[in-house]
Design a protein around this motif. Structure first.
Motif, short mmCIF file in Angstrom:
data_model
loop_
_atom_site.label_atom_id
_atom_site.label_comp_id
_atom_site.label_asym_id
_atom_site.label_seq_id
_atom_site.Cartn_x
_atom_site.Cartn_y
_atom_site.Cartn_z
N GLU A 1 -6.25 -57.15 81.12
CA GLU A 1 -6.97 -56.16 81.92
C GLU A 1 -6.12 -55.66 83.08
O GLU A 1 -6.17 -54.48 83.45
CB GLU A 1 -8.27 -56.79 82.46
CG GLU A 1 -9.18 -55.83 83.20
CD GLU A 1 -9.75 -54.75 82.30
OE1 GLU A 1 -9.93 -53.62 82.78
OE2 GLU A 1 -10.00 -55.03 81.11
N MET A 2 -5.28 -56.53 83.62
CA MET A 2 -4.47 -56.18 84.78
C MET A 2 -3.23 -55.35 84.41
O MET A 2 -2.90 -54.39 85.10
CB MET A 2 -4.03 -57.46 85.51
CG MET A 2 -5.17 -58.24 86.14
SD MET A 2 -4.69 -59.90 86.67
CE MET A 2 -3.47 -59.55 87.92
N VAL A 3 -2.54 -55.71 83.34
CA VAL A 3 -1.25 -55.06 83.05
C VAL A 3 -1.16 -54.51 81.63
O VAL A 3 -0.12 -53.98 81.23
CB VAL A 3 -0.07 -56.05 83.27
CG1 VAL A 3 0.04 -56.44 84.73
CG2 VAL A 3 -0.23 -57.30 82.39
N GLY A 4 -2.21 -54.62 80.86
CA GLY A 4 -2.16 -54.26 79.44
C GLY A 4 -1.93 -52.80 79.16
O GLY A 4 -1.52 -52.43 78.05
N SER A 5 -2.17 -51.91 80.13
CA SER A 5 -2.01 -50.48 79.88
C SER A 5 -0.56 -50.01 80.05
O SER A 5 -0.21 -48.92 79.64
CB SER A 5 -2.90 -49.68 80.84
OG SER A 5 -2.52 -49.93 82.19
N LEU A 6 0.29 -50.85 80.65
CA LEU A 6 1.69 -50.48 80.90
C LEU A 6 2.51 -50.60 79.62
O LEU A 6 2.11 -51.30 78.67
CB LEU A 6 2.29 -51.40 81.98
CG LEU A 6 1.63 -51.35 83.35
CD1 LEU A 6 2.19 -52.45 84.24
CD2 LEU A 6 1.82 -49.98 84.00
N PRO A 7 3.68 -49.94 79.55
CA PRO A 7 4.58 -50.19 78.42
C PRO A 7 4.90 -51.69 78.33
O PRO A 7 5.21 -52.33 79.33
CB PRO A 7 5.83 -49.37 78.79
CG PRO A 7 5.32 -48.29 79.67
CD PRO A 7 4.19 -48.89 80.46
N GLY A 8 4.81 -52.20 77.12
CA GLY A 8 5.00 -53.65 76.96
C GLY A 8 3.84 -54.45 77.52
O GLY A 8 3.99 -55.60 77.90
N GLY A 9 2.65 -53.82 77.55
CA GLY A 9 1.50 -54.43 78.20
C GLY A 9 1.15 -55.81 77.69
O GLY A 9 0.82 -56.71 78.45
N MET A 10 1.24 -56.00 76.36
CA MET A 10 0.89 -57.31 75.81
C MET A 10 1.91 -58.36 76.20
O MET A 10 1.55 -59.52 76.46
CB MET A 10 0.79 -57.21 74.28
CG MET A 10 0.04 -58.38 73.65
SD MET A 10 -1.67 -58.44 74.22
CE MET A 10 -2.03 -60.17 73.99
N ALA A 11 3.19 -57.98 76.27
CA ALA A 11 4.23 -58.92 76.70
C ALA A 11 4.03 -59.27 78.17
O ALA A 11 4.15 -60.44 78.58
CB ALA A 11 5.62 -58.32 76.49
N LEU A 12 3.71 -58.26 78.99
CA LEU A 12 3.46 -58.51 80.41
C LEU A 12 2.23 -59.40 80.59
O LEU A 12 2.23 -60.31 81.43
CB LEU A 12 3.25 -57.18 81.14
CG LEU A 12 4.38 -56.15 81.08
CD1 LEU A 12 4.03 -54.91 81.89
CD2 LEU A 12 5.69 -56.75 81.58
N ALA A 13 1.19 -59.14 79.79
CA ALA A 13 -0.02 -59.97 79.87
C ALA A 13 0.28 -61.40 79.46
O ALA A 13 -0.28 -62.35 80.03
CB ALA A 13 -1.11 -59.38 78.98
N THR A 14 1.16 -61.55 78.48
CA THR A 14 1.54 -62.89 78.03
C THR A 14 2.22 -63.67 79.16
O THR A 14 1.89 -64.83 79.41
CB THR A 14 2.50 -62.80 76.83
OG1 THR A 14 1.82 -62.18 75.73
CG2 THR A 14 3.00 -64.17 76.41
N ILE A 15 3.16 -63.02 79.84
CA ILE A 15 3.86 -63.69 80.94
C ILE A 15 2.90 -64.01 82.07
O ILE A 15 2.93 -65.11 82.64
CB ILE A 15 5.04 -62.82 81.43
CG1 ILE A 15 6.05 -62.62 80.31
CG2 ILE A 15 5.71 -63.45 82.65
CD1 ILE A 15 7.09 -61.56 80.59
N ALA A 16 2.02 -63.05 82.41
CA ALA A 16 1.05 -63.29 83.47
C ALA A 16 0.11 -64.44 83.12
O ALA A 16 -0.22 -65.27 83.97
CB ALA A 16 0.25 -62.01 83.73
N THR A 17 -0.29 -64.50 81.84
CA THR A 17 -1.17 -65.60 81.41
C THR A 17 -0.46 -66.94 81.51
O THR A 17 -1.07 -67.94 81.90
CB THR A 17 -1.66 -65.36 79.96
OG1 THR A 17 -2.20 -64.06 79.85
CG2 THR A 17 -2.70 -66.39 79.57
N GLY B 1 1.46 -49.85 75.86
CA GLY B 1 0.28 -50.66 76.14
C GLY B 1 -0.92 -50.15 75.37
O GLY B 1 -0.92 -49.05 74.80
N GLU B 2 -1.97 -50.96 75.36
CA GLU B 2 -3.20 -50.59 74.65
C GLU B 2 -3.98 -49.58 75.47
O GLU B 2 -4.23 -49.79 76.67
CB GLU B 2 -4.05 -51.84 74.41
CG GLU B 2 -5.30 -51.56 73.58
CD GLU B 2 -6.17 -52.79 73.44
OE1 GLU B 2 -7.00 -52.81 72.52
OE2 GLU B 2 -6.02 -53.72 74.25
#
Length: 620
Positions: free
Chosen positions: A281-297, A397-398
């Motif tokens: 929800e925080m970073v998923g809209s950015l390019p590479g959103g799922m990768a960024l979300a993975t690191i944040a998680t 991102g999604e």
């Protein structure tokens, strides 16, 4: 026919008994110490407040320490059955299948020797205690009862080793098995023939030999110390059994199984999935959103588990398939999770910080504070790299509705997980709980949330959760026990002082010394597990850095960040193996894709090393 059926039932009952022999004791023991330490914390702040003058529950700590020692040694047989002890496989992996089978025979025989000696010495120690009885201060039980774990626990280990040896001999073949036993005899020959070697040659020679053969690191430490005691007479031989008990009879060490249990309960209880939803929800809209979300998680989960591989397993199983579905390269997805999982030992709670704090006699609470900024910096640097690569490769991102309402909903869904860092860090730094008490309360919290709130821990998986927590922590605990014996011999032989004199003879420049130590630790991290490296190297390296004016807190952060990178460096990068298993990809390809991420992490390491305030300003 009836006799045959009865015999089959008897065999089935015996097989089930054999498979579950340790489990009831481990389940009850782990649950007991979690509840008792949580009760101790509540008693101190609630009951004594309401009924002033009632005193503290002094029996709780003593009971917990003894139960902790018992379950630690009772869980090792479980690790033996699963062959999950920490070992150096760099040589083993390059052996032919035939030699690999023979090496397991060597490992079992070597472990059996150590177990047999501790059984004998443990019985001797208990006999002495029965002849000259002493009782414990709080519980007023005979010390012999507590020390009974040595012959009992190591006898159970010996049973499991014999079972494994029988299976291995059948698989290896009798002739090859006899050759393996002959190799073990050749290893012991210098001691049997009373060959005159110095204590240091015996200590390090046997240690390196056992490591190369593939003997678990903890057992290699114990056996090499035992060989030195026998060959050089450095210490009385019964010191081995006595120290196997006293070295882990420590309240701070108990934080390790509690933090491991908390991570296991959180992962099984569904908290990791809700953290991922919040990060997305925080970073998923950015390019590479799922990768960024993975690191944040992984950064969120690091504040729960204290373990790199546990973070990779919990988060990778969710995010790697999701990234592949969204068009990411599978190897890149696995590499991101492996690298981000290393943050699990930087951001508190952190098992390596607990081990270093005990080894170096440094405040564990201050070490936790020291790891926060380096962990966040590492996460942000990995996110920056992932963002650039994703933009370059078109991994977008999604696209979906994201607003304050959806963010608030995601925060609310993850509220139980977000409370864990508050409990742990708030309890420690608010002066309410010690790190061990905070860990126990976090484990109880994770269990309660998983069972009663999310209801994802149930009768089917609760016992495996407890067994995973017990066996994982026991491998670390026996490592610390054996390392204590090894370290005491090093101290008697003045090894740390000699190495310090050698390095300071090369240069007394603080920055050069730190650079050399970084290179050493990065190299060690390529083939040795982080906790093993900490217990072995801290007594050697700490005197050196103290002499050039490095704060021991700062050095603890440097050491842990160094060895965290080792989780991702081949050939023994544990996170790489976990991520490759989840992604079902080859380790060679994954290692190659992970190299740029490792370079990013090394850059942060150098920044942390040469700018101490990054680690220390929160501890002032």
């Amino acid at each position: 026919m009836a006799q045959s059926l009865s015999g089959t039932k008897s065999l089935g009952w015996l097989r089930r008994l054999d498979e579950n022999l340790e489990k009831p004791l481990l389940f009850v023991g782990m649950l007991t110490i979690i509840l008792v330490i949580s009760f101790q914390t509540a008693y101190r702040y609630i009951i004594t407040y309401m009924y002033s003058g009632s005193g503290a529950a002094v029996w709780t700590e003593e009971l917990s320490r003894f139960v902790f020692i018992w379950i630690s040694y009772l869980a090792i047989p479980l690790a033996i059955r699963n062959r999950s002890n920490i070992r150096v496989d760099i040589i083993y992996d390059r052996l032919s299948p035939r030699l690999q089978k023979m090496s397991w025979v060597v490992v079992d025989v070597c472990f059996l020797v150590l177990a047999g000696i501790i059984i004998e010495m443990g019985c001797t120690h208990i006999s002495m205690m029965l002849e000259y009885p002493q009782t414990t201060p709080a519980l007023q039980i005979p010390y012999a009862v507590a020390y009974l774990i040595l012959p009992f626990g190591f006898s159970l280990m010996a049973l499991r080793l014999v079972q494994d040896l029988v299976r291995q001999v059948r698989e290896t073949g009798l002739i090859d098995a006899l050759w393996a036993v002959a190799f073990c005899a050749a290893i012991a020959a210098p001691l049997a023939l009373d060959v005159d070697y110095s204590a240091l040659v015996l200590l390090f020679g046997y240690f390196l030999l056992f490591l190369v053969v593939g003997v678990p690191i903890a057992i290699s430490l114990g056996l090499s110390a035992l060989a030195t005691i026998i060959g050089a007479g450095t210490l009385p031989i019964d010191y081995v059994a006595q120290t196997a008990f006293t070295s882990i009879d420590s309240f701070p060490i108990m934080a390790i199984p509690f933090f491991i249990a908390a991570g296991v309960f959180m992962g099984a209880g569904g908290l990791s999935r809700r953290l991922l939803a919040l990060a997305d929800e925080m970073v998923g809209s950015l390019p590479g959103g799922m990768a960024l979300a993975t690191i944040a998680t992984c950064m969120f989960f690091a504040a729960i588990s204290g373990s790199g591989p546990a973070t990779v397993a919990a988060i990778g199983s969710l995010t790697i398939p999701a990234m592949v579905d969204r068009g990411y390269d599978k190897l890149f997805a696995a590499a991101v999770v492996a690298a981000a999982g290393a943050i699990g030992v930087m951001i508190p709670p952190s098992n390596p910080f607990v081990v270093y704090g005990i080894s170096a006699q440094v405040s564990i609470g201050k070490l936790f504070l020291g790891g926060i900024v380096p962990g966040i910096l590492t996460g942000l640097a990995l996110m920056g790299y992932s963002y650039m690569i994703s933009r370059k490769r078109g991994w977008q991102g999604e696209t979906r509705t994201r607003n304050l309402a959806t963010f608030t909903r995601a925060v609310w869904d993850a509220k139980w997980a977000l409370m864990v860092p508050v409990i742990i860090l708030g309890g420690i730094y608010g002066g309410i709980m010690t790190p061990t008490e905070a860990a126990a309360v976090a484990a109880l919290y994770g269990l309660v949330v998983g069972v009663f709130v999310y209801r994802e821990i149930n009768l089917k998986n609760i016992v495996p959760c407890f067994m995973e927590a017990c066996s994982t922590s026991a491998v670390v605990i026996i490592l610390m026990a054996m390392a204590t014996i090894f370290g005491n011999i090093m101290t008697i032989e003045e090894v740390p002082a000699k190495i310090a004199a050698f390095m300071l003879g090369l240069t007394e420049n603080k920055f050069c010394i730190l650079l050399l130590i970084n290179l050493l630790l990065l190299w060690v991290g390529t083939f040795m597990e982080a906790l093993a490296a900490i217990v072995i190297l801290t007594p050697i390296l700490l005197p050196i850095v103290l002499k050039v004016g490095v704060d021991p807190l700062h050095f603890g952060v440097i050491m842990v960040v160094n060895l965290a990178i080792g989780f991702v460096t081949p050939p023994v990068g544990v996170n790489l193996f976990v991520a490759s298993g989840v992604a079902k990809c080859k380790i060679e390809g994954l290692s190659r894709v992970a190299m740029p991420l490792i370079v990013v992490m090394v850059g942060i390491l150098l920044l942390i090393t040469f700018v101490p305030e990054i680690s220390l300003f929160l501890t002032r």
